[in-house]
Write a protein that holds these residues in place. Structure first.
Motif, PDB file in Angstrom:
ATOM      1  N   TYR A  37      58.437  13.153  44.915  1.00 56.92           N
ATOM      2  CA  TYR A  37      57.563  14.199  45.432  1.00 56.92           C
ATOM      3  C   TYR A  37      56.818  13.634  46.642  1.00 56.92           C
ATOM      4  O   TYR A  37      56.718  12.417  46.831  1.00 56.92           O
ATOM      5  N   ARG A  38      56.239  14.549  47.409  1.00 55.00           N
ATOM      6  CA  ARG A  38      55.337  14.128  48.473  1.00 55.00           C
ATOM      7  C   ARG A  38      54.190  15.117  48.573  1.00 55.00           C
ATOM      8  O   ARG A  38      54.325  16.286  48.207  1.00 55.00           O
ATOM      9  N   GLN A  39      53.079  14.601  49.063  1.00 60.39           N
ATOM     10  CA  GLN A  39      51.909  15.460  49.274  1.00 60.39           C
ATOM     11  C   GLN A  39      51.252  15.080  50.585  1.00 60.39           C
ATOM     12  O   GLN A  39      50.798  13.939  50.763  1.00 60.39           O
ATOM     13  N   GLU A  44      50.089  21.324  49.043  1.00 62.30           N
ATOM     14  CA  GLU A  44      50.472  21.108  47.657  1.00 62.30           C
ATOM     15  C   GLU A  44      51.580  20.048  47.568  1.00 62.30           C
ATOM     16  O   GLU A  44      52.312  19.819  48.523  1.00 62.30           O
ATOM     17  N   ARG A  45      51.645  19.433  46.389  1.00 62.83           N
ATOM     18  CA  ARG A  45      52.701  18.455  46.163  1.00 62.83           C
ATOM     19  C   ARG A  45      54.054  19.161  46.208  1.00 62.83           C
ATOM     20  O   ARG A  45      54.232  20.236  45.627  1.00 62.83           O
ATOM     21  N   GLU A  46      55.019  18.538  46.871  1.00 57.67           N
ATOM     22  CA  GLU A  46      56.326  19.142  47.114  1.00 57.67           C
ATOM     23  C   GLU A  46      57.425  18.272  46.524  1.00 57.67           C
ATOM     24  O   GLU A  46      57.423  17.051  46.740  1.00 57.67           O
ATOM     25  N   TYR A  93      54.080   9.648  49.091  1.00 57.16           N
ATOM     26  CA  TYR A  93      55.297   9.872  48.309  1.00 57.16           C
ATOM     27  C   TYR A  93      55.130   9.269  46.918  1.00 57.16           C
ATOM     28  O   TYR A  93      54.683   8.118  46.776  1.00 57.16           O
ATOM     29  N   TYR A  94      55.496  10.066  45.921  1.00 60.62           N
ATOM     30  CA  TYR A  94      55.351   9.671  44.527  1.00 60.62           C
ATOM     31  C   TYR A  94      56.697   9.764  43.813  1.00 60.62           C
ATOM     32  O   TYR A  94      57.450  10.713  44.047  1.00 60.62           O
ATOM     33  N   ASN A  96      58.543  10.135  39.987  1.00 55.09           N
ATOM     34  CA  ASN A  96      58.195  10.796  38.726  1.00 55.09           C
ATOM     35  C   ASN A  96      59.396  10.773  37.795  1.00 55.09           C
ATOM     36  O   ASN A  96      60.523  11.046  38.232  1.00 55.09           O
ATOM     37  N   TRP A 103      54.229   8.966  36.333  1.00 45.93           N
ATOM     38  CA  TRP A 103      54.037   9.016  37.776  1.00 45.93           C
ATOM     39  C   TRP A 103      53.653   7.634  38.298  1.00 45.93           C
ATOM     40  O   TRP A 103      52.950   6.872  37.616  1.00 45.93           O
ATOM     41  N   GLY A 106      51.894   6.187  44.193  1.00 44.95           N
ATOM     42  CA  GLY A 106      52.142   6.740  45.514  1.00 44.95           C
ATOM     43  C   GLY A 106      52.222   5.679  46.590  1.00 44.95           C
ATOM     44  O   GLY A 106      51.620   4.598  46.469  1.00 44.95           O
TER      45      GLY A 106
END
Length: 113
Positions: A37-39, A44-46, A93-94, A96, A103, A106
């Protein structure tokens, strides 16, 4: 102790490349669907990319053809290879593990000239 640790972020010029790593400990990540994911600030987180437990991959339209998700079973690590980076890719960037909702902390990616 269950842990996901991301690394590999940094500052890169537009058009450049980075490879993010997400190292797992305390569990075997290949048993799960793994996501990146990225924020970005104020957004919002995407969901960016997914690799399933059987190796299928899926990508957000915004990164398709530029990013590649893959994993190394021996290293218990999932990667995100990012090429042709754009300023709009700037985000934290995360990684998951979907089914267990683990999680990482990041890693910051900044694309700027």
């Amino acid at each position: 102790q269950v842990q996901l640790v991301e690394s590999g972020g940094g500052l890169v010029q537009p058009g450049g490349s980075l490879r993010l790593s997400c190292a797992a400990s305390g569990f075997t990540l290949s048993r799960y669907n793994m996501n990146w994911y990225r924020q970005a600030p104020g957004k919002e987180r995407e969901l960016v990319a997914t690799i399933t437990s059987v190796g299928y991959t899926n990508y957000a339209d915004s990164v398709k053809g530029r990013f590649t998700i893959f994993r190394d079973h021996a290293k218990n690590t999932v990667y995100l290879q990012m090429n042709s980076l754009k300023p709009e890719d700037t985000a934290v960037y995360y990684c998951n593990a979907k089914e267990v909702n683990y999680w990482g902390q990041g890693t910051q990616v900044t694309v700027s000239s």
